[in-house]
Design a protein around this motif. Sequence first.
Motif, PDB file in Angstrom:
ATOM      1  N   ASP A 182       0.974  -1.103  -0.413  1.00 31.76           N
ATOM      2  CA  ASP A 182       0.081   0.200  -0.540  1.00 31.76           C
ATOM      3  C   ASP A 182       0.822   1.096   0.138  1.00 31.76           C
ATOM      4  O   ASP A 182       2.130   1.006   0.294  1.00 31.76           O
ATOM      5  N   ALA A 183      -0.088   2.377  -0.249  1.00 35.21           N
ATOM      6  CA  ALA A 183       0.634   3.881  -0.877  1.00 35.21           C
ATOM      7  C   ALA A 183       1.274   4.596   1.262  1.00 35.21           C
ATOM      8  O   ALA A 183       1.490   5.560   1.062  1.00 35.21           O
ATOM      9  N   GLU A 207      -1.682  -0.529  -4.106  1.00 31.15           N
ATOM     10  CA  GLU A 207      -2.689  -0.220  -3.487  1.00 31.15           C
ATOM     11  C   GLU A 207      -2.832   1.589  -3.440  1.00 31.15           C
ATOM     12  O   GLU A 207      -1.571   1.221  -2.593  1.00 31.15           O
ATOM     13  N   PRO A 208      -3.309   1.866  -3.934  1.00 30.52           N
ATOM     14  CA  PRO A 208      -3.291   3.365  -3.584  1.00 30.52           C
ATOM     15  C   PRO A 208      -3.407   4.371  -2.246  1.00 30.52           C
ATOM     16  O   PRO A 208      -2.903   5.073  -2.136  1.00 30.52           O
ATOM     17  N   SER A 214      -1.638   8.269  -3.503  1.00 30.78           N
ATOM     18  CA  SER A 214      -2.524   7.442  -4.977  1.00 30.78           C
ATOM     19  C   SER A 214      -0.721   7.797  -6.297  1.00 30.78           C
ATOM     20  O   SER A 214      -0.417   7.440  -7.230  1.00 30.78           O
ATOM     21  N   ILE A 217       3.178   6.556  -7.296  1.00 31.50           N
ATOM     22  CA  ILE A 217       3.138   6.093  -8.245  1.00 31.50           C
ATOM     23  C   ILE A 217       3.942   6.424  -9.117  1.00 31.50           C
ATOM     24  O   ILE A 217       4.421   5.805 -10.019  1.00 31.50           O
ATOM     25  N   VAL A 227      -2.757  -2.371 -10.103  1.00 30.30           N
ATOM     26  CA  VAL A 227      -3.083  -1.082  -9.901  1.00 30.30           C
ATOM     27  C   VAL A 227      -4.617  -1.424  -9.476  1.00 30.30           C
ATOM     28  O   VAL A 227      -5.327  -1.633  -9.941  1.00 30.30           O
ATOM     29  N   PRO A 229      -6.998   2.126  -8.352  1.00 33.78           N
ATOM     30  CA  PRO A 229      -7.114   3.042  -8.002  1.00 33.78           C
ATOM     31  C   PRO A 229      -8.553   2.582  -7.720  1.00 33.78           C
ATOM     32  O   PRO A 229      -9.446   2.764  -8.607  1.00 33.78           O
ATOM     33  N   GLU A 233      -8.438   8.811  -7.519  1.00 34.34           N
ATOM     34  CA  GLU A 233      -7.331   8.195  -7.715  1.00 34.34           C
ATOM     35  C   GLU A 233      -6.410   7.606  -8.861  1.00 34.34           C
ATOM     36  O   GLU A 233      -5.763   8.510  -9.336  1.00 34.34           O
ATOM     37  N   MET A 237      -3.364   9.060 -10.402  1.00 29.92           N
ATOM     38  CA  MET A 237      -2.556   9.335 -10.520  1.00 29.92           C
ATOM     39  C   MET A 237      -2.261   9.432 -12.165  1.00 29.92           C
ATOM     40  O   MET A 237      -0.343   9.436 -12.192  1.00 29.92           O
TER      41      MET A 237
END
Length: 429
Positions: A182-183, A207-208, A214, A217, A227, A229, A233, A237
């Motif tokens: 995850d972000a 996973e954003p 997000s 990326i 991905v 989103p 998101e 991105m």
Amino acid sequence: MAAERRAQRRIQSLYRHLSPQASDASSLLQPTVLRAERLSLRDGRQAVVIGGMVLDIHALPFSPPAPGTTTPGKVHYVLGGVARSIADCMSKLGGKPFFISAMGLDMAGNHLLEHWRSTGRPIEGILQTQDITTAVVCCVLDPNGEVAAGVASFESIERFLTAEWIQQFRYEISSAPVVMVDANLNDRALEALCRLAAGDNIPLWFEPVSVSKSKKIASIVKYVTYVSPSEDELFAMADALSPGKLYGLSERYRSEKNCPAESHINMLKPAIVLLLEKGIKIVVVTIGARGVFLCSKEGSILTRAVVEKPQRLGISSELHKLISSDCPSQKFHDAKHIEGTSRLFALHLPGLPASVKKLTGAGDCLVGATLASVCEGLNVIQAISVGIAAAKATVEADSNVPLMFDLVGVADDARSVYSAAKVVHNGPV
């Protein structure tokens, strides 16, 4: 195999004590004495999930909150964190993910770790020290279960879930069928992880988490396979990857998105294609109650199994049997290889009617169930169908992840999603 894996863990632990810490992200790619053993055990694969382990506080007021005073309602402590919920969902569907995270020796951390340990899941990847304050999210929910307002404290994850900590589990990463991150990680840790996975050609799922996060990326896109989103998101991105190229598109989309799926995908298409042209293989766009758009350049990549030699045991084996027999890959036999860079294959998988209690956790369980299904040998379309079914079960539960899944119910719902899925774009853009 279990005894062999325990022996490998002991060797790893000894190795970590005897080896110097890596000083930068590039040093994480240096070979270690464990490389041959890792490769020889690749058939004993388990997914790796990396990211936040969070205590969620959900407040549901009985009436609209008024400024300057408290409002009667209910307050719940809920086990949360995007990565934690994804790993929890995978486990409850028969998966055995290896989880890597960081938390504090405080009330929130002890509560989270006590639950994790009580399930019998491995805790070696979870760093817990007095220097860390466990991540906490406090949300006020509206009557529909949506987040009306919230405050998130994630500094501890960004600070302590480091490249050096992740490097200690390079064996698990190099032998995984897929790695999900995850972000919430800091940029250096994200890049180091991506390079570790890329070194052994391990697919990476990003996973954003949120619109702002997000955008991370941009520095790792060349390593990312999947991905997942939301619509907002997705646009964030795309803007991070090509600033200004899609200026104004997200605003126009918000005003026109309540339309048939074919028109809906046309508005999202520029952002999706941009991500695919940057090298991402599969884009899973979640569109709330309306379901998912599953997109790639090559339709065929969605209809073949990702994991060639899954270990089908227990509940996961039953799930595979229930889905694979009634959701044949031939349904999408037109999903053929498409040459060229500006091509798109897009499939709409609809959402399911649900008696909604709250919406938090639905996206996490969609990803978790999809990953659990992919690891058991289902193709991506079948796996996303299971993910949507798990998301339905989640919004009907009180917790971020249901206490247990009705496997037959999930399979029935997944079959309904799969049978209703339809191609909304297949050709040039």
